[in-house]
Design an enzyme around this catalytic site. Sequence first.
Site, PDB file in Angstrom:
ATOM      1  N   THR A   1       0.859  -1.171   0.000  1.00 60.19           N
ATOM      2  CA  THR A   1       0.000   0.000   0.000  1.00 60.19           C
ATOM      3  C   THR A   1       0.903   1.231   0.000  1.00 60.19           C
ATOM      4  O   THR A   1       2.050   1.141   0.422  1.00 60.19           O
ATOM      5  CB  THR A   1      -0.892  -0.006   1.249  1.00 60.19           C
ATOM      6  OG1 THR A   1      -1.225   1.333   1.567  1.00 60.19           O
ATOM      7  CG2 THR A   1      -0.197  -0.602   2.453  1.00 60.19           C
TER       8      THR A   1
ATOM      9  N   GLU B   1      -5.252  -3.044   3.247  1.00 60.95           N
ATOM     10  CA  GLU B   1      -5.082  -3.697   4.552  1.00 60.95           C
ATOM     11  C   GLU B   1      -6.278  -4.565   4.920  1.00 60.95           C
ATOM     12  O   GLU B   1      -6.273  -5.236   5.953  1.00 60.95           O
ATOM     13  CB  GLU B   1      -4.881  -2.638   5.646  1.00 60.95           C
ATOM     14  CG  GLU B   1      -3.561  -1.874   5.563  1.00 60.95           C
ATOM     15  CD  GLU B   1      -3.661  -0.608   4.721  1.00 60.95           C
ATOM     16  OE1 GLU B   1      -4.548  -0.560   3.848  1.00 60.95           O
ATOM     17  OE2 GLU B   1      -2.852   0.308   4.931  1.00 60.95           O
TER      18      GLU B   1
ATOM     19  N   LYS C   1      -5.998  10.468  -4.480  1.00 70.66           N
ATOM     20  CA  LYS C   1      -6.267   9.271  -5.279  1.00 70.66           C
ATOM     21  C   LYS C   1      -6.706   9.675  -6.680  1.00 70.66           C
ATOM     22  O   LYS C   1      -7.770  10.238  -6.859  1.00 70.66           O
ATOM     23  CB  LYS C   1      -7.314   8.390  -4.612  1.00 70.66           C
ATOM     24  CG  LYS C   1      -7.152   6.943  -5.028  1.00 70.66           C
ATOM     25  CD  LYS C   1      -7.940   6.013  -4.152  1.00 70.66           C
ATOM     26  CE  LYS C   1      -7.396   4.600  -4.216  1.00 70.66           C
ATOM     27  NZ  LYS C   1      -8.222   3.668  -3.478  1.00 70.66           N
TER      28      LYS C   1
ATOM     29  N   TRP D   1      -2.606   5.977  -5.990  1.00 69.98           N
ATOM     30  CA  TRP D   1      -2.270   6.952  -4.943  1.00 69.98           C
ATOM     31  C   TRP D   1      -1.127   7.865  -5.351  1.00 69.98           C
ATOM     32  O   TRP D   1      -0.182   7.465  -6.006  1.00 69.98           O
ATOM     33  CB  TRP D   1      -1.843   6.231  -3.668  1.00 69.98           C
ATOM     34  CG  TRP D   1      -2.948   5.559  -2.947  1.00 69.98           C
ATOM     35  CD1 TRP D   1      -3.114   4.222  -2.760  1.00 69.98           C
ATOM     36  CD2 TRP D   1      -4.053   6.190  -2.285  1.00 69.98           C
ATOM     37  NE1 TRP D   1      -4.252   3.987  -2.020  1.00 69.98           N
ATOM     38  CE2 TRP D   1      -4.841   5.166  -1.726  1.00 69.98           C
ATOM     39  CE3 TRP D   1      -4.444   7.521  -2.121  1.00 69.98           C
ATOM     40  CZ2 TRP D   1      -6.011   5.436  -1.013  1.00 69.98           C
ATOM     41  CZ3 TRP D   1      -5.611   7.777  -1.406  1.00 69.98           C
ATOM     42  CH2 TRP D   1      -6.379   6.741  -0.869  1.00 69.98           C
TER      43      TRP D   1
END
Length: 540
Positions: A181, A328, A437, A442
């Site tokens: 991430t 996550e 975003k 990202w």
Amino acid sequence: MKGLVQDFQLTLPYMLRRAEQLYGYREIVTRRPDKSFHRYTYADFVVRAKKLAVALKKLGIKDGDRVGTLGWNTYQHLEAYFGVPTSGAVLHTLNPRLHEDDLSYITDHAGDRVMLVDETLVPVWQKFRDRVNVEHAIIVTENGDVPEGMLSYEELLADADESEFEYPEFDEDQAAALCYTSGTTGRPKGALYSHRSTVLHSMMVSLGNTFALSEADCVLPIVPMFHVNAWGMPYASVLVGAKLMMPGPHLDPASVIEDFEQEKVTFTAGVPTVFLAVLQALDKEQGKHDLSALRAMAIGGSAVPKGVIKAFDERHGLKVVHAWGMTEMSPIGSVANLPTPVREQSEDEQLDYRAKQGYPVPLVEIRARGDEGFVPWDGESMGELEVRGPWVASSYYEAPEGADKFTDDGWFKTGDIVTIDEYGFIKIMDRSKDLIKSGGEWISSVDLENALMAHPAVSQAAVIAIPHEKWDERPLAAIVLKEGESVTEDELRDHLAKDFAKFWLPDAYEFVESIPMTATGKFQKLKLREQFEGYTSAKG
Ligand code: AMP
């Protein structure tokens, strides 16, 4: 007293065996790079996934070793989804859109021993190949050339003997897949899923109140397989035996609409950017396509505007289901299917709920923490969303001390600022994480700020998200110059272009006298966003 039930381990080898026993006839279709279609069945897929597991062992890959992939949504990537974890190794999907600095950091942090590279992504691989410690690079191509220094995926499979494969019986807590991430500041972090979390997540994805997947479906994952396992759709589809339509690298609206129509796709999922393009194309070709098979389109990753849900409904009879999740969280956390009391309300009222991020899926628990403790579920009080559940990360892979975002009682802090209403519907109001975003990818505002402030003419720089019709959000940089210095937008863009992927570069640079600060000397982004309210970017 303990219950008397069997200790059955939830693993991907089990899912592969089930597919082999029950769904051998079901089809998996892939768009090749040249747009032609590759077709084969689950029976073919299982044989090749097994051969991949055998081939990896022959290369010396052991339990727990990481195998990276650079690939689109293709049948070969699906083979890796099962072949790698079934061999005992960990599947690590990399996002080819990242800058090579991030790709090399992620590859080495994960400790990838092998890299499977789609033929169209060899140029990306070659940009960071010399910077990483990967032992074997394998090109995934049906009949293309094999570049020097790479092995051929097809040759490896051809040389692997299927009879050497045995379904392993390992512990369900063993690691199966790894996804990185973006870090709020600095480096990406790894979410490491287990076999158990993957199987449970697949079951949840298939439930009626989630995406209601079954053998009768044809699923087209638009969300890439390098984004949190394509939201779990490949795994869930194989669990229930759904037909799969893999779009390959072709996510342009014309190809996607053709896939929908030709393969009678029933369910699809992806970020708003792609669906907005699909909507515009359908509007232009009103009545030209028969999409009657398509029963639902799950959209998430960024908020879906109410107008888009309504437009699909009214102009094309297509149903949008809004969903929220995170890397996550494997990633699905909530889905906006409507509960009975809401279904009894007017269409307009229902639309308000459908534009929220939905209520938690089974086995995920939520709560929101405000300044004075947990906020009531009144649809008004705001707090940071915290979650827990059997497919929510418990920490990051090899995370540096202090990088974890977990509460003392083990809940994960999402960084999303939300309200929760009486039906448990989450509405995302803001983000506490400093990220933008854009088209599902990202951008770290902090990284851009640091790079801008390294420019000799810049004294301070703060980067915020501004709305963009196609990409959802784009970066705007507010710049304070050093006294007596000057710099142009183009110079700043060139300065950033050295270190960042093109899509990271701000759409706008605004030169300001000062940037609002908090008492502790941090940029007050909320104030800055207010200052630029109504500022939208129209850049393409
Ligand atoms: P990722 O880890 O890249 O999947 O990103 C997760 C984050 O994306 C969440 O924490 C949210 O900030 C954002 N996100 C995901 N789904 C939605 C949604 N439906 N609406 C608004 N933001 C979303």
